[in-house]
Structure formats: C-alpha cells, structure tokens
Design a protein around this motif. Structure first.
Motif, short mmCIF file in Angstrom:
data_model
loop_
_atom_site.label_atom_id
_atom_site.label_comp_id
_atom_site.label_asym_id
_atom_site.label_seq_id
_atom_site.Cartn_x
_atom_site.Cartn_y
_atom_site.Cartn_z
N PRO A 98 49.72 127.60 12.38
CA PRO A 98 50.40 128.79 11.86
C PRO A 98 50.39 128.79 10.33
CG PRO A 98 51.94 127.34 13.04
CD PRO A 98 50.63 126.65 12.99
N TYR A 99 50.31 129.98 9.74
CA TYR A 99 50.33 130.11 8.29
C TYR A 99 50.92 131.47 7.92
CZ TYR A 99 46.15 133.03 8.76
OH TYR A 99 45.28 134.03 9.10
N VAL A 100 51.24 131.64 6.65
CA VAL A 100 51.73 132.92 6.15
C VAL A 100 50.60 133.60 5.39
CG1 VAL A 100 53.41 134.07 4.68
CG2 VAL A 100 54.09 132.06 6.00
N ALA A 126 39.05 124.56 18.18
CA ALA A 126 38.79 123.96 19.48
C ALA A 126 37.85 122.78 19.31
CB ALA A 126 38.19 124.97 20.45
N VAL A 127 37.91 121.86 20.24
CA VAL A 127 37.01 120.72 20.23
C VAL A 127 35.64 121.15 20.75
CG1 VAL A 127 36.59 118.44 21.25
CG2 VAL A 127 38.89 119.07 20.49
N GLY A 161 40.41 121.61 24.12
CA GLY A 161 41.06 120.99 22.97
C GLY A 161 41.52 122.02 21.96
N LEU A 162 42.05 123.13 22.43
CA LEU A 162 42.47 124.23 21.57
C LEU A 162 43.75 123.86 20.81
CD1 LEU A 162 41.60 127.16 20.92
CD2 LEU A 162 43.10 127.91 22.76
N PRO A 208 52.96 117.92 14.29
CA PRO A 208 51.58 117.90 13.81
C PRO A 208 51.25 119.18 13.05
CG PRO A 208 51.63 118.36 16.14
CD PRO A 208 53.05 118.07 15.73
N LYS A 209 50.31 119.06 12.12
CA LYS A 209 49.86 120.24 11.37
C LYS A 209 49.22 121.25 12.32
CE LYS A 209 46.97 121.56 7.49
NZ LYS A 209 46.07 121.11 6.42
N ARG A 210 48.34 120.75 13.17
CA ARG A 210 47.70 121.58 14.20
C ARG A 210 48.44 121.32 15.50
NH1 ARG A 210 43.60 124.22 12.76
NH2 ARG A 210 42.51 123.73 10.86
N ILE A 211 48.90 122.39 16.14
CA ILE A 211 49.70 122.27 17.35
C ILE A 211 48.79 122.49 18.56
CG2 ILE A 211 51.68 123.21 18.60
CD1 ILE A 211 52.66 124.20 15.77
#
Length: 136
Positions: free
Chosen positions: A101-103, A118-119, A96-97, A4-7
């Motif tokens: 990750p990004y550069v 977060a949710v 729901g955190l 997933p894009k968001r882990i």
C-alpha cells in the motif's frame, strides 16, 4: 510490531473474478531514463533481478480499476499463457502475490494506491509443459 513492507495476499482475494493478461513489458527505472543510460530496465533493490510489468485486466464489475499492473522479478520476461480458444482473453493465476500500500500524491488530492508483485504467473488450468518460462 513486525508488519512486512509487502503484505502477502491470496489471489482469490485480490481477483475474485479472475485475471486476464493484456501484455508484459520491462518496467522502466525513470532515473535511468533521465540519465540516458542504455539499459533503463528497473531492477529489484534487494536481489538485483530485472522487474517485469504484467498488464492485467480485472473483470470484477465493482473493481476500482479495470486495468492494473503486477510486477514479477526475473532475468527473462514471463510468458503470457495462450488465449482461450475463440477469444482474446488470457486467463492467469499469480503465485506468491503480495501488495504494497502507498499514498498516491500525483493528483489534486492524495489517494490510497496499491502496488502488486507476484513470484510467478501461470495459466489457468493445466500448465503448458513446453514453455519453461511459465511457472507450473
């Protein structure tokens, strides 16, 4: 492989020493700011909901950053919990955190960065029933 894009991550893994809310503000969409649009608040690309930025203090002595931001979606701003009696600290739990990750290429050298979402957020301990904007 379906990554997933968001882990999804556990609150305890990201904030092993807890987390304290410093403030809540609308997240700006910088393209809207440059264009001079009246409503410059960022909106989620998938849902269209407003994005709120919660400034958080991480008291972990080995944390890479003492202050970071956790984004929460919603039409109204999330309400920070009450401060602990006799202190300015507002302990909080994020439900729901997830982490993205990004550069970060803004400095002289690229470095790994993390965006948190977060949710909901809720006070540490019993939830305040009188405030519907705080998730119980």
């Amino acid at each position: 492989m379906a990554v997933p894009k968001r882990i999804p991550v556990r609150f305890e893994d990201v904030f092993p020493h807890g987390a304290y809310v410093l403030g809540v503000e609308a997240a700006n969409d910088f393209e809207k700011v440059k264009a001079g649009v009246a409503d410059v608040q960022a909106r989620d690309k998938d849902t269209g909901q407003r994005i709120w930025s919660v400034r958080v203090l991480d008291p972990d002595p080995v944390a890479r950053q003492a202050e970071l931001k956790v984004k929460i979606l919603g039409e109204v701003a999330p309400v920070p919990p009450d401060a602990m009696p006799g202190t300015p600290f507002r302990p909080v739990l994020f439900e729901g955190l997830s982490v993205l990750p990004y550069v970060d290429t803004n400095g002289s050298r690229p470095r790994q960065g993390f965006a948190f979402r977060a949710v909901a957020m809720r006070p540490l301990g019993p939830a305040r029933r009188s405030n519907p904007a705080v998730a119980a």
